[in-house]
Design a protein around this motif. Structure first.
Motif: not given
Length: 376
Positions: A52-74
């Protein structure tokens, strides 16, 4: 799933695939790394392993993400924390849940992203109904470990048993949604009853997954259709009878059929008791030779074709021999006639020669007699 929004610009952009351990096992038999690269997925992350503490120096390098997970509270809480704009793990993201996400969890997701200001980053939310692992084309697993042990655990409470049954029914429901078929359930066991109730509730809802893109009707796995007309004896006898009476007649005819089958089994040695329910297993021994004959049918057909070809060839050869025999017979008859004529000619020549010799002998006798008798 990897391009759910249909945006052409996102289709050609690099993506981050974020999944949990269960969904990783779902994708593993289906996709290789090269397959994901073709979908421009360059980074794969487990949702529990992301810093969670990971930082991206160049905002232009931020890519879209695709989540594929179980629908759990965690997982929901993890998505909310990772979508915080201050962390900047990804830009926009699409949420794909392996099964139906309950409304309480959906409300938690909505309120959490709204409070963090990341709600505008959410592109789409999908219930994929993929709560199973495809091992082969015709083989799948619900990937629920130790289910049999848990169901037979003496210390398990009724609530625990109900949760396991509900989980199994959910997995089977996902399989049916993926196949777009509604089965005919004739069992009254716990899992079958739970699945039957789930299907009935879903078919009565407005968002019917079995109707989407299916032309307005769901499919049943019945490949054989039976048309009843006036030539069918059962239809002729019961077409105008009340439905309850038809049900009784069906049961009567079915029992009669089972009785006839049992008689056949007893005659062929396929069964020991006429009171046993017919399941077809008793006829296996009686049909073994028939199955062997069916399996050898292609070989027999090929052999028959070969023999037919050889027969035709032999007939042609016999015809040629017969024609040659006729020619030889005619030639022999001609030679025989010539020999007979020559034989007759030889006989005549011999007879002429004998007659000439007799005349010469008589003339010689006369000359001799005249020489010996001086008085002549």
């Amino acid at each position: 799933m990897l391009n759910p929004s249909g945006n052409a610009s996102e289709e050609f952009s690099y993506k981050i695939l974020i999944y949990d351990e269960f969904c990783k096992n779902i994708l593993a038999p289906l996709f290789h790394v090269k397959d994901l690269l073709k979908q421009r997925v360059t980074l794969r992350l487990l949702i529990d392993k992301i810093d969670k503490d990971r930082k991206v120096e160049n905002e232009c390098d931020i890519s879209p993400a695709v989540y594929f997970v179980q629908p759990t509270e965690s997982n929901i809480q993890r998505i909310i924390s990772l979508s915080d704009p201050s962390i900047s793990i990804h830009s926009t993201f699409d949420l794909n849940f392996s099964s139906y996400i309950p409304r309480p969890l959906l409300e938690v997701l909505a309120s959490g992203t709204l409070n963090s200001g990341s709600n505008e980053r959410i592109e789409t939310v999908h219930d994929q109904y993929l709560e199973f692992v495809t091992l082969e084309d015709n083989l799948f697993s619900l990937a629920q470990h130790s289910t049999y042990v848990q169901l037979n655990d003496p210390s398990a409470s009724d609530r625990d048993i109900e949760e396991i049954i509900e989980k199994v029914a959910d997995g089977l429901f996902c399989v049916l949604v993926t196949l777009s078929v509604v089965p005919v359930i004739r069992s009254a066991e716990m899992v079958a009853s739970a699945l039957d109730q789930k299907l009935r509730d879903h078919l009565l809802s407005d968002n019917n997954l079995f109707n989407e893109g299916g032309g307005g009707g769901f499919l049943r796995p019945e490949k054989k259709s039976i048309e009843l007309n006036s030539f069918d004896p059962f239809w002729s006898a019961n077409s105008f009878v009340e439905f309850p009476e038809v049900g009784v007649e069906v049961e009567t005819q079915l029992n009669k059929y089972k009785k006839d089958v049992e008689e056949v089994k007893m005659r062929t040695g396929g069964g020991e008791s006429s009171s046993a329910d017919f399941d077809g297993s008793g006829l296996i021994g009686s049909t073994k030779h028939l199955m062997n004959a069916v399996n050898s049918l292609p070989e027999l057909v090929a052999k028959s074709t070969q023999l037919e070809g050889e027969k035709v060839q032999k007939e042609v050869e016999v015809q040629k021999l017969m024609e040659q025999n006729v020619k030889l017979t005619a030639l022999l008859d001609k030679k025989e006639a010539q020999l007979l004529a020559l034989n007759e000619q030889c006989k005549i020549m011999a007879l002429n020669a004998r007659t000439s010799d007799s005349a010469s002998f008589i003339s010689w006798q006369k000359r001799r007699s005249s020489r010996c008798n001086p008085w002549t």
